[in-house]
Design a protein around this motif. Structure first.
Motif, PDB file in Angstrom:
ATOM      1  N   VAL A 115      28.568  -7.341 -12.304  1.00  0.00           N
ATOM      2  CA  VAL A 115      27.379  -7.378 -12.028  1.00  0.00           C
ATOM      3  C   VAL A 115      26.560  -7.130 -10.880  1.00  0.00           C
ATOM      4  CG1 VAL A 115      25.828  -9.258 -13.258  1.00  0.00           C
ATOM      5  CG2 VAL A 115      27.669  -8.401 -13.978  1.00  0.00           C
ATOM      6  N   ARG A 116      27.053  -7.438 -10.013  1.00  0.00           N
ATOM      7  CA  ARG A 116      26.248  -6.858  -8.910  1.00  0.00           C
ATOM      8  C   ARG A 116      26.094  -6.150  -8.014  1.00  0.00           C
ATOM      9  NH1 ARG A 116      22.643  -8.946  -6.007  1.00  0.00           N
ATOM     10  NH2 ARG A 116      23.024  -9.248  -4.345  1.00  0.00           N
ATOM     11  N   CYS A 117      27.246  -5.057  -8.696  1.00  0.00           N
ATOM     12  CA  CYS A 117      26.945  -3.626  -8.351  1.00  0.00           C
ATOM     13  C   CYS A 117      25.578  -3.128  -8.551  1.00  0.00           C
ATOM     14  CB  CYS A 117      28.096  -3.486  -8.072  1.00  0.00           C
ATOM     15  SG  CYS A 117      29.472  -3.041  -7.104  1.00  0.00           S
ATOM     16  N   PHE A 154      21.524   5.337   2.659  1.00  0.00           N
ATOM     17  CA  PHE A 154      21.345   5.482   1.797  1.00  0.00           C
ATOM     18  C   PHE A 154      21.840   6.046   0.032  1.00  0.00           C
ATOM     19  CE2 PHE A 154      17.345   3.791   3.550  1.00  0.00           C
ATOM     20  CZ  PHE A 154      17.200   2.143   3.825  1.00  0.00           C
ATOM     21  N   GLN A 155      22.796   7.397   0.531  1.00  0.00           N
ATOM     22  CA  GLN A 155      23.521   7.448  -0.213  1.00  0.00           C
ATOM     23  C   GLN A 155      24.514   7.423   0.124  1.00  0.00           C
ATOM     24  OE1 GLN A 155      20.937   9.258   2.224  1.00  0.00           O
ATOM     25  NE2 GLN A 155      20.107  10.922   1.422  1.00  0.00           N
ATOM     26  N   TRP A 167      29.157   3.912  -2.942  1.00  0.00           N
ATOM     27  CA  TRP A 167      29.788   3.023  -2.615  1.00  0.00           C
ATOM     28  C   TRP A 167      29.849   1.183  -3.421  1.00  0.00           C
ATOM     29  CZ3 TRP A 167      34.784   2.408  -0.747  1.00  0.00           C
ATOM     30  CH2 TRP A 167      35.057   3.081  -0.067  1.00  0.00           C
ATOM     31  N   LEU A 168      28.604   1.458  -4.176  1.00  0.00           N
ATOM     32  CA  LEU A 168      27.598   0.748  -5.288  1.00  0.00           C
ATOM     33  C   LEU A 168      28.771   1.026  -6.483  1.00  0.00           C
ATOM     34  CD1 LEU A 168      24.516  -0.344  -4.140  1.00  0.00           C
ATOM     35  CD2 LEU A 168      26.335  -2.120  -4.200  1.00  0.00           C
ATOM     36  N   TRP A 169      28.571   2.555  -6.505  1.00  0.00           N
ATOM     37  CA  TRP A 169      29.190   3.145  -8.004  1.00  0.00           C
ATOM     38  C   TRP A 169      31.332   2.785  -7.221  1.00  0.00           C
ATOM     39  CZ3 TRP A 169      27.311   4.660 -12.618  1.00  0.00           C
ATOM     40  CH2 TRP A 169      27.411   5.173 -13.197  1.00  0.00           C
ATOM     41  N   ASP A 170      31.550   3.115  -6.871  1.00  0.00           N
ATOM     42  CA  ASP A 170      33.336   3.286  -7.309  1.00  0.00           C
ATOM     43  C   ASP A 170      33.280   1.264  -7.360  1.00  0.00           C
ATOM     44  OD1 ASP A 170      35.413   4.221  -5.193  1.00  0.00           O
ATOM     45  OD2 ASP A 170      35.582   2.726  -4.733  1.00  0.00           O
TER      46      ASP A 170
END
Length: 133
Positions: free
Chosen positions: A99-101, A81-82, A87-90
């Protein structure tokens, strides 16, 4: 206890796709993250309180694929999860996925309500940005 003993093969593959596709296939990675978070949410929200037969309703029980012991293993024995949060932040740097992130970061924080995974990720990047400026 090893990952192979606790997590079924399909879940191992989903976690690998969610964590390691990265810049090679970001849309597929985001789909894997979304699927994993949906499964976590179903696992957390499962209700085994049956409706009384005399109430006139038919009881439907959904048994999620992700079991509580799978989730406990992912939360306590891995850093999946970390990695997903980072990756979502990147991927926020790519306008196509912004928007999806944001939606997935919010969902990540919502389903892992006992964890500070999303906040820690954002905090690390804010501190890094502060020191670079």
């Amino acid at each position: 206890v090893s990952c192979e003993e606790v997590l079924p093969g399909w879940l191992q593959m989903l976690v690998v796709c969610a964590c390691w596709l990265g810049n090679n296939a970001p849309s597929l990675q985001l789909a894997a993250i979304s699927t994993l978070l949906d499964l976590v949410q179903l696992c957390r929200n499962q209700s085994l309180t049956p409706v009384q037969p005399s109430s006139g309703f038919t009881s439907l029980i959904l048994v999620p694929l992700l079991k509580p012991h799978h989730l406990a293993f992912l939360e306590n024995q891995t850093n999946a999860f970390q990695v997903i949060a980072h990756w979502l932040w990147d991927h926020l740097g790519n306008p196509t996925f912004q928007v999806r992130c944001v939606e997935l970061l919010h969902q990540l924080q919502s389903v892992l309500y006992s964890s500070d995974v999303a906040e820690n990720c954002i905090g690390k990047y804010c501190i890094l940005f502060f020191y670079l400026c």
